[in-house]
Design a protein around this motif. Structure first.
Motif, PDB file in Angstrom:
ATOM      1  N   LYS A  53      11.022 -25.957   5.629  1.00 39.35           N
ATOM      2  CA  LYS A  53      10.286 -25.182   6.316  1.00 39.35           C
ATOM      3  C   LYS A  53       8.813 -24.932   5.621  1.00 39.35           C
ATOM      4  O   LYS A  53       8.854 -25.846   4.409  1.00 39.35           O
ATOM      5  CB  LYS A  53      10.970 -23.756   5.926  1.00 39.35           C
ATOM      6  N   LYS A  54       7.951 -24.487   6.110  1.00 37.69           N
ATOM      7  CA  LYS A  54       6.703 -24.416   5.605  1.00 37.69           C
ATOM      8  C   LYS A  54       6.830 -23.922   4.118  1.00 37.69           C
ATOM      9  O   LYS A  54       7.121 -22.803   3.832  1.00 37.69           O
ATOM     10  CB  LYS A  54       5.592 -23.550   6.373  1.00 37.69           C
ATOM     11  N   LYS A 100       7.358 -29.704   2.007  1.00 31.40           N
ATOM     12  CA  LYS A 100       5.857 -29.540   2.177  1.00 31.40           C
ATOM     13  C   LYS A 100       5.442 -30.090   3.559  1.00 31.40           C
ATOM     14  O   LYS A 100       4.422 -30.768   3.613  1.00 31.40           O
ATOM     15  CB  LYS A 100       4.922 -30.271   1.159  1.00 31.40           C
ATOM     16  N   GLU A 129       3.463 -28.622   5.570  1.00 31.92           N
ATOM     17  CA  GLU A 129       2.274 -28.341   5.946  1.00 31.92           C
ATOM     18  C   GLU A 129       1.116 -29.443   5.602  1.00 31.92           C
ATOM     19  O   GLU A 129       0.147 -29.649   6.035  1.00 31.92           O
ATOM     20  CB  GLU A 129       1.915 -26.855   5.328  1.00 31.92           C
ATOM     21  N   LYS A 181       1.620 -32.486   9.031  1.00 37.49           N
ATOM     22  CA  LYS A 181       0.126 -32.289   9.594  1.00 37.49           C
ATOM     23  C   LYS A 181      -0.529 -33.135   9.317  1.00 37.49           C
ATOM     24  O   LYS A 181      -1.674 -33.814  10.431  1.00 37.49           O
ATOM     25  CB  LYS A 181      -0.216 -30.874   9.194  1.00 37.49           C
ATOM     26  N   THR A 186      11.502 -30.449  10.562  1.00 41.99           N
ATOM     27  CA  THR A 186      10.671 -29.687   9.909  1.00 41.99           C
ATOM     28  C   THR A 186      10.008 -28.380  11.006  1.00 41.99           C
ATOM     29  O   THR A 186      10.134 -27.263  10.497  1.00 41.99           O
ATOM     30  CB  THR A 186       9.296 -30.116   9.295  1.00 41.99           C
ATOM     31  N   ASP A 209      11.439 -24.652  10.067  1.00 41.67           N
ATOM     32  CA  ASP A 209      10.448 -23.376  10.066  1.00 41.67           C
ATOM     33  C   ASP A 209      10.791 -22.435  10.830  1.00 41.67           C
ATOM     34  O   ASP A 209      10.823 -21.151  10.558  1.00 41.67           O
ATOM     35  CB  ASP A 209       9.075 -23.672  10.608  1.00 41.67           C
ATOM     36  N   LYS A 222       2.379 -29.505  17.270  1.00 41.37           N
ATOM     37  CA  LYS A 222       2.449 -28.951  15.948  1.00 41.37           C
ATOM     38  C   LYS A 222       1.330 -28.660  15.460  1.00 41.37           C
ATOM     39  O   LYS A 222       1.135 -27.791  14.696  1.00 41.37           O
ATOM     40  CB  LYS A 222       3.192 -30.204  15.107  1.00 41.37           C
ATOM     41  N   HIS A 248       0.210 -24.426  15.404  1.00 43.30           N
ATOM     42  CA  HIS A 248       0.628 -24.558  13.975  1.00 43.30           C
ATOM     43  C   HIS A 248       0.620 -23.001  13.520  1.00 43.30           C
ATOM     44  O   HIS A 248      -0.005 -22.046  13.551  1.00 43.30           O
ATOM     45  CB  HIS A 248      -0.602 -25.298  13.096  1.00 43.30           C
ATOM     46  N   GLY A 249       1.926 -22.666  12.847  1.00 38.89           N
ATOM     47  CA  GLY A 249       2.443 -21.287  12.410  1.00 38.89           C
ATOM     48  C   GLY A 249       2.852 -20.475  13.302  1.00 38.89           C
ATOM     49  O   GLY A 249       3.248 -19.361  12.958  1.00 38.89           O
TER      50      GLY A 249
END
Length: 339
Positions: free
Chosen positions: A31-32, A37, A39, A43, A216, A220, A288, A292-293
Motif C-alpha cells: 500500500k501507499k 513505497k 509512491e 510512480k 501495489t 492500496d 496509476k 493517483h490517490g
C-alpha cells in the motif's frame, strides 16, 4: 501441450490472479506508505523502466518497412482512438440502466480510450500469417500516439475524481513515459547489434514489472477496506467485454472487406487485431498516474485487466479460421489477377 506447458505459456495471466489474491491477504506490504513505497517505486521507477524497456525493444527499422501504407494506418488509428471511445460511451449509457457497479462502467470507458498493444496484436497477426510489418507499425505508432491522446480522452470522457491538476499529469507522463521511451530508442540505436545478439527477454521483463504495479494498486485498494467484488459484479463485465470484442472484430472485418477501403488480405488481418486490441502495458501505468490517490483505481482498472486476457484467448481461438480465410482470399486474388 501439457498442463505445465500451458502454465508457462499463460504465466502472466496466472500472475495477475496471484498478485491480486496476495494483495487481498496482506495489503500492508504494497500500500501507499508501506514497505515497498509504491509512491516512489511505482510512480517514478517501475513506470519509467517499463517504457525504457519498450523503447529498447522497439525495432525502428521494422516500422520503416510499413511506413508508407498510409490508408491502413489511418483506418486503424481512427478506429481504435476515435470510433471505439464513442462506441464504449454508447455501451456504458445503455448499461447504466443495469445494476453494474458505476466504477466498473467508468473502467469500460477507460478501456475504450486505450491505444493498441505492442505485443499481442503483432503475435496474433504473425500466427495467422498476416502483414507483420503493418501490425508492428500500427501497434507501435498507436502506443506512441496513446501517450498523448489517451490521457486527453480519459480526462474528457471519464474525468478524474482526485485533485490532480492536468498540468501535473502531463508533466509526470512526460518524465516517466515519453523521456524513458525516447531514451530507450536512443540506447537501442547505439548498441543495436549487441541487443540482437544478447536476445534480451524484453517481454517477460516488462510483464514482471507490470505485475508489480498491479499488485501495489490492489494493495492500496484493499488497505482502504474495499473487498473483492462478487461474481455478480464481475461476471456481467466479463460477458460485456467478450461481446464487445466479438462485435469490434466483426465490424473491422466487414469494413475492411466490404467497405469503401480495399486492403490486402494480409493487411486486413493486421487491422483486425491492431484496431480492436487495447494495451494493458501502457494502460495500467497511465491510470496509476492519472488516478493517483483515487481509492477506486482498482475498480476502474478491472475491465482493462479482463479485456487483456480476453483479447488474447479470443484472438488465439480465431487464428485457424482467419488463416483459412486469408489463404482463400489470397488464392482468389491471385487467380483473378492472372486472368
Amino acid at each position: 501441450m501439457s498442463f505445465i506447458d500451458k502454465l508457462r505459456a499463460n504465466w502472466f495471466l496466472l500472475g495477475i490472479i496471484i498478485v491480486i489474491v496476495s494483495a487481498k491477504f496482506n495489503p500492508e506490504i504494497g500500500k501507499k506508505g508501506g514497505i515497498l513505497k509504491p509512491e516512489v517505486t511505482v510512480k517514478y521507477v517501475a513506470v519509467s523502466v517499463i517504457f525504457f524497456n519498450s523503447g529498447l525493444s522497439l525495432k525502428t527499422e521494422e516500422l520503416m518497412k510499413a511506413l508508407f501504407n498510409g490508408k491502413l494506418h489511418i483506418f486503424v488509428q481512427c478506429f481504435t482512438l476515435m470510433f471505439i471511445p464513442c462506441f464504449m460511451q454508447a455501451i456504458v449509457a445503455a448499461l447504466q440502466l443495469s445494476s453494474i457497479n458505476n466504477w466498473l462502467l467508468k473502467g469500460l470507458l477507460v478501456v475504450g480510450c486505450m491505444p493498441p498493444p505492442v505485443s499481442s496484436a503483432v503475435i496474433l497477426t504473425k500466427a495467422v500469417g498476416g502483414s507483420e510489418a503493418s501490425a508492428i507499425f500500427n501497434s507501435a505508432f498507436g502506443s506512441f500516439l496513446g501517450i498523448f491522446v489517451t490521457p486527453l480522452l480519459i480526462l474528457h470522457v471519464v474525468g478524474v475524481s482526485t485533485e490532480v491538476p492536468v498540468v501535473a499529469i502531463f508533466s509526470t507522463l512526460a518524465m516517466t513515459v515519453v523521456v524513458p521511451l525516447l531514451l530507450g530508442q536512443l540506447v537501442r540505436w547505439c548498441i543495436r547489434d549487441w541487443i540482437q545478439r544478447a536476445s534480451i527477454p524484453f517481454g517477460p521483463i516488462g510483464s514482471a514489472i507490470l505485475l508489480y504495479i498491479i499488485y501495489t494498486t490492489f494493495c492500496d485498494t484493499f488497505s482502504h477496506g474495499e473487498g473483492l467484488l462478487s461474481m455478480g459484479d464481475i461476471l456481467p463485465i466479463g460477458i460485456t467485454v467478450f461481446c464487445i470484442q466479438v462485435v469490434l472484430l466483426s465490424l473491422t472485418f466487414l469494413l475492411c472487406t466490404r467497405g469503401p477501403v480495399a486492403f490486402s488480405p494480409a493487411d486486413i488481418v493486421a487491422a483486425m487485431f491492431c484496431a480492436t486490441h487495447k494495451s494493458l502495458t501502457l494502460g495500467i501505468p497511465m491510470l496509476k498516474i492519472i488516478y493517483h490517490g483515487d481509492p477506486h483505481l482498482s475498480l476502474i482498472s478491472l475491465p482493462l485487466l479482463i479485456y487483456h486476457p480476453t483479447q488474447i484467448l479470443l484472438g488465439s481461438s480465431l487464428v485457424p479460421s482467419i488463416r483459412k480465410w486469408m489463404l482463400r482470399a489470397q488464392h482468389r486474388k491471385s487467380t483473378l489477377s492472372g486472368i
